[in-house]
Scaffold this active site. Structure first.
Site, PDB file in Angstrom:
ATOM      1  N   TYR A 123       0.845  -1.186   0.000  1.00 22.59           N
ATOM      2  CA  TYR A 123       0.000   0.000   0.000  1.00 22.59           C
ATOM      3  C   TYR A 123       0.880   1.235   0.000  1.00 22.59           C
ATOM      4  CZ  TYR A 123       0.240  -0.299   5.225  1.00 22.59           C
ATOM      5  OH  TYR A 123       0.637  -0.392   6.540  1.00 22.59           O
ATOM      6  N   CYS A 124       0.385   2.290  -0.625  1.00 23.17           N
ATOM      7  CA  CYS A 124       1.122   3.550  -0.817  1.00 23.17           C
ATOM      8  C   CYS A 124       2.521   3.312  -1.384  1.00 23.17           C
ATOM      9  CB  CYS A 124       1.212   4.340   0.488  1.00 23.17           C
ATOM     10  SG  CYS A 124       1.652   6.088   0.255  1.00 23.17           S
TER      11      CYS A 124
END
Length: 283
Positions: A151-152
């Protein structure tokens, strides 16, 4: 890659340990508070001698969204899913996509003055170098490159053996900058990743979107405790950071924010609340 001491050449630091208590008694201490504080510090109001600041912060279960996440077609469904699982969502004022915070995640903000002649990349590399220095006796295997299915994801993801434990963002405010890193120190990074994946599944529903969102594989993420095979706690990493500051500084100042900074904080906090009105209404 730049050594962090090539970028942060100062002999004095300000230190803010905002990990354990609310320093703003009339304002709820949430992730929004932290982003507003970093903005206020980066403005260096009323400061003749502009001293870099290092701030440590921890928040309970929260999903921090990037501005791009608010463009998801079914955002409200994603927000409802997070709310049901006990995770409020907030929108930050720096770049990137959704990240998960909880008591096992240590956030570090390195707030630097006069960065007009320091590139964004040098500031990122300074944080990478700083974390490597803090953990030097535990590992020399920290790499910085994008872990695509985390994620990110970003160019300055920190990983060991291809598994991500940290991500870095940067916000520039006038001539100052706040370089922020989250470190998954303890707990299950895989469970954090599953939650963010479920948010994207609910908010995107595989619909074509203007922006590209990560196809998250929880197995590419891990905590430092998992990666190093040690029972590391947030407090352990805090102590390491403080030791490094003592080692490289002639003086570490622990006074809290000034009246001028508090005034700027209040303005920035109102801006953060305004930015979050729509997301707050969905919870």
């Amino acid at each position: 890659m730049k050594n962090w001491r090539d970028v942060v050449t100062h002999s004095q630091f300000r230190l803010f340990d905002h990990t354990e208590k609310n320093y703003f008694h009339d304002i709820a201490y949430t992730a929004l508070t932290s982003f507003a504080v970093d903005d206020a510090l980066a403005l260096f109001p009323g400061s003749k001698e502009k001293v870099p600041a290092l701030r440590l912060w921890v928040h309970p279960d929260t999903i921090v969204l990037g501005i791009t996440d608010t463009k998801l077609p079914y955002l409200e469904k994603g927000i409802h899913l997070l709310h049901k699982r006990g995770y409020p969502a907030v929108v930050r004022n720096s770049g990137g996509l959704a990240v998960a915070l909880d008591a096992g995640v240590l956030n570090i903000s390195l707030v630097l003055p006069d960065v007009r002649h320091i590139s964004i990349y040098d500031c990122y590399e300074a944080m990478v170098s700083f974390i490597r220095y803090v953990l030097a006796d535990l590992t020399d295997e920290i790499e910085a490159y994008e872990i695509a299915r985390s994620y990110c994801p970003g160019d300055y993801d920190l990983s060991i053996n291809g598994r991500k434990f940290a991500g870095i963002s940067q916000r520039r405010v006038k001539n100052g900058a706040s370089v922020q890193i989250y470190l998954d120190v303890e707990g299950s990074s895989q469970e954090r990743a599953k939650l963010v994946r479920d948010f994207y599944d609910a908010a995107g529903k595989d619909e074509a979107t203007r922006f590209t969102y990560p196809d998250i594989d929880p197995s590419v993420m891990a905590s430092l405790s998992q990666l190093l095979g040690r029972d590391l706690r947030v407090g352990d990493i805090k102590r390491r950071v403080l030791h490094v500051l003592d080692e490289v500084s002639e003086q570490v100042v622990t006074d809290d924010i000034s009246e001028e900074e508090l005034t700027q904080f209040e303005k920035r906090y109102k801006q953060m609340m305004k930015r979050n009105e729509d997301v707050a209404a969905m919870q």
